[in-house]
Write an enzyme that holds these catalytic residues in place. Structure first.
Site, PDB file in Angstrom:
ATOM      1  N   ASP A   1       4.105 -10.548  27.355  1.00  0.00           N
ATOM      2  CA  ASP A   1       3.197  -9.294  27.512  1.00  0.00           C
ATOM      3  C   ASP A   1       2.192  -9.624  26.786  1.00  0.00           C
ATOM      4  OD1 ASP A   1       4.990  -9.661  25.066  1.00  0.00           O
ATOM      5  OD2 ASP A   1       4.659  -7.395  24.846  1.00  0.00           O
ATOM      6  N   GLU A   2       0.862  -8.732  26.752  1.00  0.00           N
ATOM      7  CA  GLU A   2      -0.145  -8.438  25.789  1.00  0.00           C
ATOM      8  C   GLU A   2      -0.912  -9.927  25.504  1.00  0.00           C
ATOM      9  OE1 GLU A   2       0.651  -4.393  23.698  1.00  0.00           O
ATOM     10  OE2 GLU A   2       1.924  -6.113  22.844  1.00  0.00           O
ATOM     11  N   VAL A   3      -1.274 -10.500  26.644  1.00  0.00           N
ATOM     12  CA  VAL A   3      -1.756 -11.934  26.066  1.00  0.00           C
ATOM     13  C   VAL A   3      -3.379 -11.674  26.008  1.00  0.00           C
ATOM     14  CG1 VAL A   3      -2.237 -14.426  26.662  1.00  0.00           C
ATOM     15  CG2 VAL A   3       0.003 -13.231  27.126  1.00  0.00           C
TER      16      VAL A   3
END
Lengths: 503, 503
Positions: free
Chosen positions: A300-302
């Site tokens: 997630d959330e790269v």
């Protein structure tokens, strides 16, 4: 009415007739043809303690002579014991207290027996005179969803071992069957790796006191196993890895300002082989430690900013004909990590961005939906692509507000998305997530319970069990039961428990 | 920097020079001409324990021989001991650790010594090697406001005695000097009255287990007294009295539907003399139990609906020429209660509605502003009428939200209202209120701390001490200090304490 069961069973029929329970001498026995099991011997001890404790705390006790009395629970385990709980375990059971005050429990697996023992302990209640009694009862029970998890985060704050175990008890009392252990993240790396000891040495808040040793991890897994709870670790990559980078030089992407590194680090560097060697070695160790068939790979959330700043990344992308396409770069990384995980025999769960970003994943991947912007649409999409899904979005318990937010968790119906029956069947469950920014040993347990109990019932009980007004007194009763068992579950509304916390 | 003091002193000068502290053998001594005091003997014991505990928890300890070492704190109390803290107490002190490692504390009253002991304990810190040290330090300190309170509510939930005492410790660590004990309300009446035993017998959640006996009340008051903390009880009338009515038939107004009582009850019946006899007897007992010169009389949120429904009330109002003017009826009641309170020697605090509704109160009444709709305007109004005021409105800690709400509490400047210097001087302080709907022994302490610490600094420290960024690391340090001392104060933000709760 007293002696209600939380989460509500598939079928629970009881009459007003009650029998006293011989708590001081209460025993669990095996039915003649039952399989026997070390795990159940442990469970019998635990539930004897719970039943006896109920008795000890009462002010008055008596039992009329010559009255039909519940003196034992006869357990019939109809199959050989399994060692570890799994996604495919059978948790169904039947529980009966008949008109002769004979109590019996039968199940097709040891996990069903565990769930039935929990229900049995809950149908016992304390009469006004202090007598522990059970109603004549017949329960037929099975879960609606196979994966009913709680995420705890031990990176934003270290959660002491005792606190984890206490909350695993809480999970057992709510028939939660997965502890999703978000063990590491940017803020700290408490997991002690044998192959890479520098990870915790450099990445833990304190490498002596704020860590989970292999023995600690084994203790958590064993404690959970005895309660029929899977421990699924999450090692989130390529983002959320700041603390991981501290003990593994070269792992993270160096961020640049202009032509030189600025001292900051971004996601794992996807362009060098050493990153993948590291992941392979680490996950191989993790698999042998954690036992469960599943690992949560995060994803997630790269953030792309650091990759964009780094000229070596830019060159690599040009050489590989993906200039400017950072989603593609992320996919390159994720694809390799999925392949590594599959190669070492892991099944895996990923956060939704992985499929949102178009990464090709194995058909049996589980996709966890967490972004709370029409998660129903996301479930429709993910299951439409043929993937199994977990729902977490409506159940982020780190978000707090004044009042009874459990009602919101309780009334979110996970199956309420557009899709075929096949798609609905791909939703295998959900998770209540208590991220760790604002919780540690001082407050994590009362913040989790009984709010997570609302999610537990949503995932275990049938869709039709969704009336907040009917649930309120049952949940209050369940909260008081948790308090009595040593879980500092917070209050739902003004009122009291017969046996208060710390009173 | 370590060894910071919370709330920030009036003046705190320290140098980088540190001295080791001989914690194992540390003693408090009196200066040659100091007054002596039993209360201080108790305080010395407490702070020796705190200082020794800091030591016990460290991993490593050493002290170089022949080094200047802080071995004692010499206390100079410059006036005879007082028995009970009061609104007028002098809490100022000076604290010095000089270049010869001699530590001294002097104050004009025992209360100042208590505040100075707390500051002294806070300037000690643990070096990386585990040595406890103190910087060369000079502190001159005094509070900005005389009344710095915390309201706890023991009616919506019963708060066990241990929990109250734990939070009184927390108050002492934050130089809070008033425990506003909202002891009874609609939901329950845990106060055991000697003259009216039926009040708790009928009005407590449980008359055996959910009560405060005279001995309990005395224990709370003594525990608070030893820490320089006043206990101001609130017996809120004429509303918020449902539980009070259960044990005192005829006290509350019967509500009518049409021509007959409907079984519900409203506020205290202001039209019968028996109500006032009851109040006089109860408050006379309360005054002898609670010692403080002040009582909080409540007076908030009086609903008129029940009075309007009752034909006897209607007739009385007609007979007294106030037909239809229910504010006037409320005033009749409040006026008599104020007179009763004054006659038995009580000074009093009331919630803002009392003056908002035009009740004539004594000139020395303290008005507590709680409605969070421009409390600055209300302060201007109340002080403009010449009354003293307390501010509570911005500090209702029962309202919770995700994240660092302490910053909002911290940055609310109480003196920021339109008014003359005389009006500003009439603001005598404020209170953080943790109403009890959603807290009991399971969660009240971490919900209160360190959020209430933000209010404590706002009320003790100078107006200019208002920089959130500067306060953040100090408050984190203070939170960890509370944790180390046994208060489960919750975390502020991701991170860790050297000595975690339950680790």
């Amino acid at each position: 009415s007293p002696g209600s069961v939380w989460p509500h069973p598939f079928s629970h029929v009881s009459t007003a007739q009650t029998f006293p329970v011989a708590v001081e001498t209460f025993v669990f026995t095996y039915a003649p043809k039952s399989f026997k099991c070390d795990l159940l011997a442990e469970a019998f001890k635990r539930y004897e303690m719970i039943i006896i404790n109920k008795h000890i705390q009462t002010l008055v006790t008596f039992r009329q002579l010559n009255t039909l009395t519940v003196t034992s629970l006869q357990v019939n385990l109809m199959a050989a014991c399994e060692e570890y709980p799994s996604l495919d375990m059978d948790e169904s059971y039947t529980l009966d207290v008949n008109s002769m005050a004979q109590a019996s429990l039968s199940a097709k697996s040891v996990w069903g027996v565990l769930r039935g023992l929990e229900s049995f302990s809950q149908i016992l209640w304390e009469s006004d005179s202090g007598q522990i009694v059970a109603n004549k009862t017949n329960i037929i029970d099975k879960p609606r969803y196979a994966h009913r998890g709680i995420l705890l985060d031990t990176s934003r704050h270290y959660q002491p071992l005792d606190v984890l175990l206490e909350n695993i008890d809480g999970m057992a009392y709510n028939k939660i069957n997965v502890f999703h252990w978000h063990i590491v993240d940017d803020q700290s790396f408490p997991y002690v790796s044998t192959v890479y000891p520098n990870l915790s040495q450099m990445g833990a808040f304190n490498p002596l006191t704020h860590i989970y040793t292999p023995e600690d991890v084994a203790a958590v897994i064993e404690y959970a196993r005895l309660r029929g709870i899977r421990v699924v670790p999450e090692f989130d990559t390529p983002g959320h890895t700041t603390s991981m980078g501290k003990g593994q030089p070269g792992l993270l992407t160096e961020c640049y300002t202009g032509c030189s590194p600025n001292g900051n680090y971004g996601p794992i560097n996807p362009t060098v082989n050493t990153s993948y060697t590291f992941i392979k070695n680490l996950f191989t160790e993790v698999k042998s430690s954690f036992k469960d068939a599943y690992i949560h790979l995060g994803g997630d959330e790269v953030s792309f900013a650091c990759w964009q700043s780094n000229p070596n990344i830019t060159k690599w992308m040009k050489d590989n004909n993906i200039t400017g396409d950072y989603s593609k770069l992320e996919s390159v990384y994720i694809q390799q990590v999925l392949d590594i995980s599959a190669a070492i025999g892991y099944s895996y769960i990923v956060w939704q961005e992985v499929v949102d970003n178009g990464v090709k994943v194995k058909a049996d991947t589980v996709v966890e939906v967490w972004i709370n912007n029409h998660p129903d649409n996301e479930l429709a999409k993910v299951t439409g692509m043929g993937y199994r899904a977990l729902l977490a979005a409506p159940w982020y318990l780190d978000y707090i507000s004044t009042g009874e937010d459990w009602k919101r968790y309780y009334t979110y119906e996970p199956s309420n998305f557009n899709g075929t029956a096949e798609q609905k069947a791909l939703l295998i469950g959900g998770e209540a997530c208590l991220w760790g920014e604002y919780v540690d040993g001082s407050n994590v347990t009362p913040r989790l319970w009984p709010r997570a109990s609302a999610v537990a019932e949503r995932l275990w009980s049938q869709e039709t069990v969704n009336d907040v007004d009917a649930a309120t007194p049952r949940l209050h009763q369940h909260r008081c039961r948790m308090v009595q068992r040593g879980i500092p579950a917070e209050p739902l509304h003004p009122g009291y428990c017969k046996h208060e916390w710390r009173n």
